[in-house]
Write a protein that holds these residues in place. Structure first.
Motif, PDB file in Angstrom:
ATOM      1  N   SER A 358     -38.993  28.859  -7.154  1.00 33.83           N
ATOM      2  CA  SER A 358     -38.451  29.422  -8.525  1.00 33.83           C
ATOM      3  C   SER A 358     -37.058  29.304  -8.543  1.00 33.83           C
ATOM      4  N   CYS A 359     -36.456  28.953  -9.674  1.00 26.42           N
ATOM      5  CA  CYS A 359     -35.056  28.778  -9.755  1.00 26.42           C
ATOM      6  C   CYS A 359     -34.098  29.665  -8.845  1.00 26.42           C
ATOM      7  N   VAL A 360     -33.374  29.309  -8.204  1.00 29.63           N
ATOM      8  CA  VAL A 360     -32.551  29.966  -7.183  1.00 29.63           C
ATOM      9  C   VAL A 360     -31.171  30.376  -8.035  1.00 29.63           C
ATOM     10  N   GLY A 361     -31.032  29.794  -9.111  1.00 33.63           N
ATOM     11  CA  GLY A 361     -29.663  30.184  -9.754  1.00 33.63           C
ATOM     12  C   GLY A 361     -29.994  30.859 -11.140  1.00 33.63           C
ATOM     13  N   GLN A 362     -31.401  31.490 -11.095  1.00 30.92           N
ATOM     14  CA  GLN A 362     -31.846  32.179 -12.445  1.00 30.92           C
ATOM     15  C   GLN A 362     -30.972  33.211 -12.774  1.00 30.92           C
ATOM     16  N   ILE A 363     -30.254  34.023 -11.659  1.00 33.39           N
ATOM     17  CA  ILE A 363     -29.548  35.348 -12.070  1.00 33.39           C
ATOM     18  C   ILE A 363     -28.196  34.663 -12.800  1.00 33.39           C
ATOM     19  N   ILE A 364     -27.589  33.486 -12.379  1.00 35.44           N
ATOM     20  CA  ILE A 364     -26.402  33.132 -13.101  1.00 35.44           C
ATOM     21  C   ILE A 364     -26.883  32.637 -14.313  1.00 35.44           C
ATOM     22  N   ALA A 365     -27.946  31.683 -14.569  1.00 34.40           N
ATOM     23  CA  ALA A 365     -28.436  31.246 -15.628  1.00 34.40           C
ATOM     24  C   ALA A 365     -28.581  32.259 -16.681  1.00 34.40           C
ATOM     25  N   ARG A 366     -29.128  33.499 -16.414  1.00 34.04           N
ATOM     26  CA  ARG A 366     -29.241  34.493 -17.300  1.00 34.04           C
ATOM     27  C   ARG A 366     -27.945  35.009 -17.756  1.00 34.04           C
ATOM     28  N   ALA A 367     -27.110  35.273 -16.704  1.00 34.05           N
ATOM     29  CA  ALA A 367     -25.951  35.811 -17.022  1.00 34.05           C
ATOM     30  C   ALA A 367     -25.080  34.837 -18.110  1.00 34.05           C
ATOM     31  N   GLU A 368     -25.244  33.824 -18.079  1.00 31.12           N
ATOM     32  CA  GLU A 368     -24.435  32.757 -18.902  1.00 31.12           C
ATOM     33  C   GLU A 368     -25.366  32.976 -20.421  1.00 31.12           C
ATOM     34  N   GLY A 369     -26.714  33.050 -20.296  1.00 29.45           N
ATOM     35  CA  GLY A 369     -27.464  33.173 -21.663  1.00 29.45           C
ATOM     36  C   GLY A 369     -27.089  34.286 -22.419  1.00 29.45           C
ATOM     37  N   ARG A 370     -27.164  35.611 -21.568  1.00 33.98           N
ATOM     38  CA  ARG A 370     -26.808  36.674 -22.184  1.00 33.98           C
ATOM     39  C   ARG A 370     -25.298  36.959 -22.744  1.00 33.98           C
ATOM     40  N   ALA A 371     -24.661  36.405 -22.039  1.00 30.81           N
ATOM     41  CA  ALA A 371     -22.985  36.361 -22.279  1.00 30.81           C
ATOM     42  C   ALA A 371     -22.963  35.555 -23.814  1.00 30.81           C
ATOM     43  N   ILE A 372     -23.547  34.515 -24.096  1.00 32.27           N
ATOM     44  CA  ILE A 372     -23.385  33.718 -24.952  1.00 32.27           C
ATOM     45  C   ILE A 372     -23.969  34.399 -26.222  1.00 32.27           C
ATOM     46  N   LEU A 373     -25.289  34.660 -26.071  1.00 31.71           N
ATOM     47  CA  LEU A 373     -26.131  35.360 -27.214  1.00 31.71           C
ATOM     48  C   LEU A 373     -25.376  36.733 -27.601  1.00 31.71           C
ATOM     49  N   GLY A 374     -24.993  37.335 -26.608  1.00 29.59           N
ATOM     50  CA  GLY A 374     -24.397  38.810 -26.827  1.00 29.59           C
ATOM     51  C   GLY A 374     -23.083  38.670 -27.804  1.00 29.59           C
ATOM     52  N   ALA A 375     -22.258  37.421 -27.552  1.00 34.77           N
ATOM     53  CA  ALA A 375     -20.837  37.507 -28.094  1.00 34.77           C
ATOM     54  C   ALA A 375     -21.375  36.963 -29.460  1.00 34.77           C
ATOM     55  N   LEU A 376     -22.385  36.085 -29.428  1.00 38.29           N
ATOM     56  CA  LEU A 376     -22.755  35.708 -31.002  1.00 38.29           C
ATOM     57  C   LEU A 376     -23.263  36.953 -31.893  1.00 38.29           C
ATOM     58  N   ALA A 377     -24.192  37.654 -31.330  1.00 35.67           N
ATOM     59  CA  ALA A 377     -24.743  38.618 -32.074  1.00 35.67           C
ATOM     60  C   ALA A 377     -23.807  39.858 -32.188  1.00 35.67           C
ATOM     61  N   GLU A 378     -22.427  40.069 -31.713  1.00 35.52           N
ATOM     62  CA  GLU A 378     -21.220  40.836 -31.827  1.00 35.52           C
ATOM     63  C   GLU A 378     -20.440  40.494 -33.056  1.00 35.52           C
ATOM     64  N   ARG A 379     -20.231  39.057 -32.960  1.00 32.17           N
ATOM     65  CA  ARG A 379     -19.318  38.413 -33.802  1.00 32.17           C
ATOM     66  C   ARG A 379     -19.766  37.749 -35.072  1.00 32.17           C
ATOM     67  N   VAL A 380     -20.974  37.166 -34.998  1.00 27.18           N
ATOM     68  CA  VAL A 380     -21.429  36.246 -36.181  1.00 27.18           C
ATOM     69  C   VAL A 380     -22.252  36.929 -37.066  1.00 27.18           C
ATOM     70  N   SER A 381     -22.226  36.793 -38.490  1.00 29.00           N
ATOM     71  CA  SER A 381     -23.575  37.717 -39.080  1.00 29.00           C
ATOM     72  C   SER A 381     -24.496  36.813 -39.606  1.00 29.00           C
ATOM     73  N   ARG A 382     -24.219  35.115 -39.614  1.00 29.47           N
ATOM     74  CA  ARG A 382     -25.409  34.092 -39.977  1.00 29.47           C
ATOM     75  C   ARG A 382     -25.352  33.106 -39.139  1.00 29.47           C
ATOM     76  N   ILE A 383     -26.359  32.306 -38.789  1.00 25.81           N
ATOM     77  CA  ILE A 383     -26.392  31.122 -38.142  1.00 25.81           C
ATOM     78  C   ILE A 383     -27.282  30.408 -39.070  1.00 25.81           C
TER      79      ILE A 383
END
Ligand code: OVV
Length: 408
Positions: A358-383
């Motif tokens: 199973s993906c050995v980089g999954q912790i870092i992959a998830r950290a990247e995903g959370r960071a970008i989706l979190g920043a979008l959710a905080e700053r963007v009102s519509r996509i």
């Protein structure tokens, strides 16, 4: 008797009781819109035989999980693509973590696992969040963007090579190498040949980045070379593990982030729900995007012995295409699988595999995903879509070619 080769592996007859399906899973129409193929595949049975390539394909959750989980019967060392490494020379020296079985696998993987441990990634995550916030502010100022280049490629190619400690990263070469690695696991079709034509300009550059002298002293790469200093692995093996990071760590997250953006643009109510609780929901939203739009659609395993799965007899040497993207939409596992629902429990999806590989980089992959989706959710009102998204055909990766978006 000599083994007959078809499509770089042993010639295999259809097992008894298995439906023979005259389909080409590598047809561009299937690769760019795989959902009808997934549904038909699951409807036909636990395993299906495809005469065109003389392979078995699994698309139901149960069988796909069984095969992926059982590394003793279903080998990785003979390649996770259509070519059997026992019979065909691989296009590059095999990965010492992806294309290997225990016990060598266990030993090498442990070195990467330590270098990508939760405590290491926790320290990186704050940087990821700051970079994501900066990037989202930049794209917001532009209004309309092509989000594959502006976010999906820009973010991982910035944060990941830096985390590894690559001194002179080249985003284009990293993305293009990923395209080679993931197209390489398909048949030797036009798609594969087109990307492989660029090997002479890309492969030497990648190999150069895997040398100790090219790495900073405080990155993930340095930790891997420290294992060489400790005598755990050789200097050459350390370089091979850096190559694995660069092979598996860019295209995958580019695809995952791009697909997550596509999902959120397609389902505005889900983005509004994400905005209501960015901290709590960015993780589940990324997870659901991995299930719904699985980046690595499929990898092969090779039967190392005669065996059975769901009473179907499988001959030694059989190549089995495990369609993770289809398993992740199996109604027998996920309720209402065709709904993109960030509130669901997406755990158990196979986007990051299962078992020892199973993906050995999954912790870092998830950290990247959370960071970008979190920043979008905080700053963007519509996509919103600002044009028609296009999918890019790839022999194993579900990837967007372009995603025009309007962010407000
Ligand atoms: C999981 C994965 C994908 C592609 C390449 C590699 C690993 C590697 O080890 O090179």
């Amino acid at each position: 008797m000599a083994t007959t080769l078809v499509h770089q592996h042993k010639s295999i007859a259809p097992p008894k009781g298995v439906e023979v399906w005259d389909v080409d899973p590598y047809d561009e129409a299937v690769l760019t819109n795989p959902l009808p193929f997934f549904d038909a595949l699951r409807a036909k049975g636990g395993l299906v035989y495809v005469p065109r390539y003389e392979i078995l394909i699994s698309g139901r959750y149960e069988e796909t999980r069984e095969i992926f989980y059982d590394h003793a019967r279903f080998l990785s060392s003979r390649g996770v693509g259509m070519a059997d490494f026992k019979l065909e020379e691989p296009w590059r020296p095999p990965s010492i973590v992806l294309e290997v079985d225990p016990p060598e696998h266990t030993h090498n993987r442990r070195v990467i696992m330590r270098a990508l441990s939760p405590s290491v990634v926790r320290k990186l995550e704050q940087d990821f969040v700051e970079d994501a916030e900066r990037l989202v502010d930049e794209v917001l100022a532009q209004g309309e963007i092509e989000a594959v280049a502006a976010i999906a490629e820009a973010f991982p190619t910035h944060v990941f090579p830096r985390a590894v400690g690559i001194k002179q990263p080249d985003a284009r070469k990293l993305v293009d190498y990923g395209a080679m690695v993931f197209n390489a696991v398909g048949p030797d079709n036009e798609l594969r040949q087109r990307v492989m034509a660029r090997a002479p300009e890309i492969v030497p550059w990648i190999n150069e980045q895997c040398d100790r002298s090219r790495l900073t002293e405080d990155g993930i790469g340095a930790t891997i070379f420290a294992a060489a200093d400790a005598g755990e692995i050789g200097e050459a093996e350390a370089g091979m593990l850096i190559r694995s990071l660069l092979s598996a760590g860019v295209d995958t997250t580019v695809s995952g982030i791009g697909s997550a953006l596509w999902c959120l643009a397609q389902h505005p109510e889900q983005f509004q729900y994400l905005r209501s609780e960015p901290t709590n929901l960015s993780g589940p939203a990324f997870e659901e995007a991995l299930r719904f739009c699985t980046p690595v659609q499929a990898f092969f395993r090779t039967a190392g012995q005669d065996t059975t799965v769901s009473d179907i007899e499988i001959e030694e040497g059989t190549k089995i295409l495990c369609v993770l993207g289809a398993a992740n939409r199996d109604p027998a596992k996920f309720e209402n699988p065709e709904a993109f629902d960030i509130g669901r429990d997406a755990r158990g999806h196979l986007a990051l595999g299962v078992g020892v590989h199973s993906c050995v980089g999954q912790i870092i992959a998830r950290a990247e995903g959370r960071a970008i989706l979190g920043a979008l959710a905080e700053r963007v009102s519509r996509i919103e879509f600002a044009g028609e998204p296009k999918w890019r055909p790839n022999n194993s990766m579900r990837a967007l070619e372009s995603l025009p978006l309007k962010l407000s």
